[in-house]
Motif scaffolding. Structure first.
Motif, PDB file in Angstrom:
ATOM      1  N   THR A  11      29.314  10.645 109.937  1.00 25.14           N
ATOM      2  CA  THR A  11      27.891  11.004 109.848  1.00 25.14           C
ATOM      3  C   THR A  11      27.060  10.035 110.689  1.00 25.14           C
ATOM      4  O   THR A  11      26.178  10.449 111.446  1.00 25.14           O
ATOM      5  CB  THR A  11      27.411  10.993 108.382  1.00 25.14           C
ATOM      6  OG1 THR A  11      28.204  11.899 107.622  1.00 25.14           O
ATOM      7  CG2 THR A  11      25.948  11.411 108.283  1.00 25.14           C
ATOM      8  N   THR A  15      33.851  10.379 106.066  1.00 25.24           N
ATOM      9  CA  THR A  15      32.662  11.237 106.149  1.00 25.24           C
ATOM     10  C   THR A  15      31.431  10.397 106.468  1.00 25.24           C
ATOM     11  O   THR A  15      30.593  10.787 107.298  1.00 25.24           O
ATOM     12  CB  THR A  15      32.449  12.012 104.830  1.00 25.24           C
ATOM     13  OG1 THR A  15      33.652  12.715 104.486  1.00 25.24           O
ATOM     14  CG2 THR A  15      31.321  13.021 104.960  1.00 25.24           C
ATOM     15  N   ARG A  53      31.327  15.316 100.526  1.00 29.69           N
ATOM     16  CA  ARG A  53      32.308  14.653 101.402  1.00 29.69           C
ATOM     17  C   ARG A  53      33.249  15.687 102.020  1.00 29.69           C
ATOM     18  O   ARG A  53      33.441  16.781 101.477  1.00 29.69           O
ATOM     19  CB  ARG A  53      33.120  13.637 100.608  1.00 29.69           C
ATOM     20  CG  ARG A  53      33.967  14.285  99.530  1.00 29.69           C
ATOM     21  CD  ARG A  53      34.985  13.342  98.918  1.00 29.69           C
ATOM     22  NE  ARG A  53      35.641  13.958  97.770  1.00 29.69           N
ATOM     23  CZ  ARG A  53      36.621  14.824  97.830  1.00 29.69           C
ATOM     24  NH1 ARG A  53      37.083  15.213  99.010  1.00 29.69           N
ATOM     25  NH2 ARG A  53      37.157  15.329  96.739  1.00 29.69           N
ATOM     26  N   ASN A  54      33.856  15.322 103.129  1.00 31.97           N
ATOM     27  CA  ASN A  54      34.887  16.183 103.698  1.00 31.97           C
ATOM     28  C   ASN A  54      36.079  16.269 102.752  1.00 31.97           C
ATOM     29  O   ASN A  54      36.458  15.277 102.115  1.00 31.97           O
ATOM     30  CB  ASN A  54      35.365  15.641 105.049  1.00 31.97           C
ATOM     31  CG  ASN A  54      34.400  15.966 106.172  1.00 31.97           C
ATOM     32  OD1 ASN A  54      33.656  15.115 106.634  1.00 31.97           O
ATOM     33  ND2 ASN A  54      34.408  17.211 106.610  1.00 31.97           N
ATOM     34  N   PRO A  81      31.243  16.107 109.359  1.00 27.50           N
ATOM     35  CA  PRO A  81      30.608  15.961 108.044  1.00 27.50           C
ATOM     36  C   PRO A  81      29.486  16.938 107.751  1.00 27.50           C
ATOM     37  O   PRO A  81      29.160  17.182 106.591  1.00 27.50           O
ATOM     38  CB  PRO A  81      30.078  14.520 108.071  1.00 27.50           C
ATOM     39  CG  PRO A  81      29.954  14.171 109.509  1.00 27.50           C
ATOM     40  CD  PRO A  81      31.031  14.927 110.216  1.00 27.50           C
ATOM     41  N   TYR A 112      38.664   9.945 102.373  1.00 29.31           N
ATOM     42  CA  TYR A 112      37.869  11.039 102.943  1.00 29.31           C
ATOM     43  C   TYR A 112      36.370  10.749 102.843  1.00 29.31           C
ATOM     44  O   TYR A 112      35.604  11.061 103.754  1.00 29.31           O
ATOM     45  CB  TYR A 112      38.191  12.356 102.231  1.00 29.31           C
ATOM     46  CG  TYR A 112      39.607  12.865 102.449  1.00 29.31           C
ATOM     47  CD1 TYR A 112      40.481  12.225 103.325  1.00 29.31           C
ATOM     48  CD2 TYR A 112      40.074  13.992 101.779  1.00 29.31           C
ATOM     49  CE1 TYR A 112      41.772  12.693 103.516  1.00 29.31           C
ATOM     50  CE2 TYR A 112      41.370  14.477 101.971  1.00 29.31           C
ATOM     51  CZ  TYR A 112      42.210  13.814 102.835  1.00 29.31           C
ATOM     52  OH  TYR A 112      43.480  14.279 103.041  1.00 29.31           O
ATOM     53  N   PHE A 164      37.285  15.502 111.099  1.00 30.21           N
ATOM     54  CA  PHE A 164      36.206  15.748 110.138  1.00 30.21           C
ATOM     55  C   PHE A 164      34.845  15.902 110.830  1.00 30.21           C
ATOM     56  O   PHE A 164      34.418  15.029 111.579  1.00 30.21           O
ATOM     57  CB  PHE A 164      36.110  14.597 109.128  1.00 30.21           C
ATOM     58  CG  PHE A 164      37.154  14.611 108.054  1.00 30.21           C
ATOM     59  CD1 PHE A 164      38.068  15.651 107.945  1.00 30.21           C
ATOM     60  CD2 PHE A 164      37.244  13.572 107.135  1.00 30.21           C
ATOM     61  CE1 PHE A 164      39.040  15.662 106.958  1.00 30.21           C
ATOM     62  CE2 PHE A 164      38.205  13.564 106.136  1.00 30.21           C
ATOM     63  CZ  PHE A 164      39.106  14.609 106.050  1.00 30.21           C
TER      64      PHE A 164
END
Length: 526
Positions: A121, A117, A366-367, A514, A113, A512
């Protein structure tokens, strides 16, 4: 295998009950925490960070050369990774970094994860700032020596452990002794088996694994255990040895955080450095005017220790207090992505960065995610639960489920009152006719009350038995999705999900966001 479609649900981190007050306050931009970081991470804030981060061409060349050397451990480099390595030479290229220990087989899910992230990003930044280049970086904690934290992983609920008597920095460990563990695996996992069998040490093996899993996304993995990179830390090493600067600054900040009700995540030492060789990583301490390496016979005067640093910078290893500073000294970095505890301990470092005039990076949580497989999603729907319901504890969920089963608490209180009223009438009648019968009526009334109580228990038990299977299904679902009563991402391993869903990583990358700072629930749909 068919690509599985996913249903995505986002909820607030606070709603999970699994994150600290420090983190939920940070995500709400609480005024109390603002003195302890630079900018809150938004796309716009990255624009300000770009202006504040300075990184010379000489630094870029040192970084590029070190990474090229490290990537010679791979027989073939993904073109997207090579492109990113070369882009680091350009003055308009910046990094977004996450870091983690070298857990075997990637360890808990949050390892994956973190990296996704960072990748996502960079993708968002590239769209927002097309005149710059953004490279996702995984900082390998190769110098960490806590082998017990990384030597195991859980696959389909079974623990697998790497046994070795090697000591020192784990990145330098030979992976030859992993063979018994590899033979114990339930099936073949080529990416991991090839990495561990064909690499000379754990650092190289981990680079091979992250390259195989994330090379297509351009991820660059860096090992800070490198002589040329360590030269950037020399001014910090000298300050540590002569003035214990970091300890004073971090303790001041920690005290301020504590006054506001935030518990410090890490504790500083007088000297926040380890001495590192092939077989040891031990703390440097100052005793009786000498600099000693704990648990060894090594002892130096200040002059000798400073000379040792100049001649062998690779022998000085930053601890948790100085590692973030080291990272920012050798990377053109804009943001650091960490878990809740990591983000919280960076708050303790703001004054340290200011003293060394190093730009304090954006701190990103972080996600986090809950992944619900198709079979577990089916169980959830049969129980008429929504994904967000699952974060309640078992007893709360059981009450909710009972309500959904349209069942109130079993009570014969009303019937008991009616029976008592009837006996009261009988008692009046008996008293008028023969007062000696009143006692007998009372005894029968008590018997009737006792019988009703017993029947109430029997009916309740029968009701519970009727739905015992339903409650057992709920308990099993909770155990599957929250192993050991904690978040899935802290226990389960990548292979538990990727084995059944080869598109697991792409699904995460798709889901995700971020900079949204929401907890993500991914549900496989039929």
């Amino acid at each position: 295998m068919e690509v599985q479609t996913m249903k995505i649900t986002k909820i607030d981190y606070a709603a999970t009950g699994a994150f600290s007050k420090t983190i939920t306050d940070y995500l709400c931009c609480s005024g109390q925490l603002q003195p302890f970081y630079n900018h809150f991470p938004t796309l716009e804030a990255f624009g300000a960070q770009l202006k504040e981060k300075s990184f010379s061409q000489e630094q870029r060349q040192t970084l590029h050369q070190a990474l090229q050397e490290q990537y010679t451990s791979l027989s073939d480099i993904n073109p997207k990774v090579q492109q990113n390595l070369d882009l680091l030479l350009q003055p308009n290229t910046y990094t977004v970094t996450t870091g983690h220990q070298l857990n075997i087989f990637t360890g808990p899910l949050y390892f994956v994860y973190k990296i996704i992230t960072a990748i996502n990003t960079c993708k968002q930044l590239q769209e927002k700032y097309p005149d710059y280049n953004f490279v996702p970086v995984y900082w390998m904690a190769t110098e960490d020596h806590d082998f017990a934290e990384i030597n195991h992983f859980s696959l389909f609920g079974k623990a697998y452990t790497w046994e070795t008597d090697q000591t020192g920095a784990v990145g330098r460990f030979s992976t030859e002794s992993m063979e018994p563990l590899l033979k114990e695996l339930p099936e073949a996992y080529p990416v991991f088996e090839e990495a561990y069998r064909n690499s000379k040490n754990l650092a190289d093996a981990t680079r091979a694994i992250t390259h195989a899993l994330f090379g297509e996304y351009g991820l660059v993995s860096i090992d800070g255990d490198h002589t040329e990179l360590k030269k950037a830390l020399l001014p910090v090493v000298e300050q540590e040895l002569t003035g214990q600067l970091s300890n004073r600054l971090v303790e001041e900040t920690s005290a301020q955080l504590e006054e506001l009700g935030y518990k410090p995540q890490v504790y500083s030492r007088e000297i926040n450095l380890f001495y590192l060789t092939d077989t040891l990583r031990e703390r440097i301490v100052q005793e009786d005017g000498k600099y000693k390496v704990l648990n060894t016979d090594l002892s130096y005067t200040l002059e000798e220790m400073l000379q040792e640093a100049q001649e062998h910078p690779e022998r000085f290893s930053p601890n948790v207090i100085l590692r973030p500073l080291y990272e920012e000294l050798i990377l053109p970095n804009l943001a650091y992505i960490g878990g809740g505890a990591e983000v919280a301990y960076w708050f303790q470092l703001k004054k340290l960065f200011a003293k060394y005039e190093v730009a304090f990076p954006l701190l990103m949580l972080r996600n986090s995610a809950l992944y619900i497989s198709r079979s577990n999603a089916s169980r959830m729907h049969k129980l008429e639960l929504q994904p967000q319901d699952l974060f309640q504890d078992y007893q709360e969920l059981k009450k909710q489920l009972s309500g959904q089963l349209h069942e109130e608490e079993i009570s014969l209180e009303a019937q008991g009152e009616a029976v008592a009223a009837a006996f009261a009438e009988v008692e009046k009648l008996a008293e008028n006719i023969d007062p000696t019968l009143v006692k007998a009526v009372g005894a029968e009334a008590q018997k009737a009350a006792n019988s009703l109580q017993m029947l109430e228990k029997k009916i309740s038990k029968a009701r519970d038995s009727k739905h015992e299977q339903t409650f057992k299904q709920l308990e099993n679902l909770k155990d599957k999705l929250f192993p050991g009563g904690t978040l899935q991402e802290r226990k389960d391993n990548l292979l538990t999900f990727q084995t059944n869903n080869p598109d697991f990583i792409p699904a995460l990358a798709e889901a995700f966001d971020p900079l949204e700072f929401k907890f993500t629930i991914l549900e496989e749909e039929a």
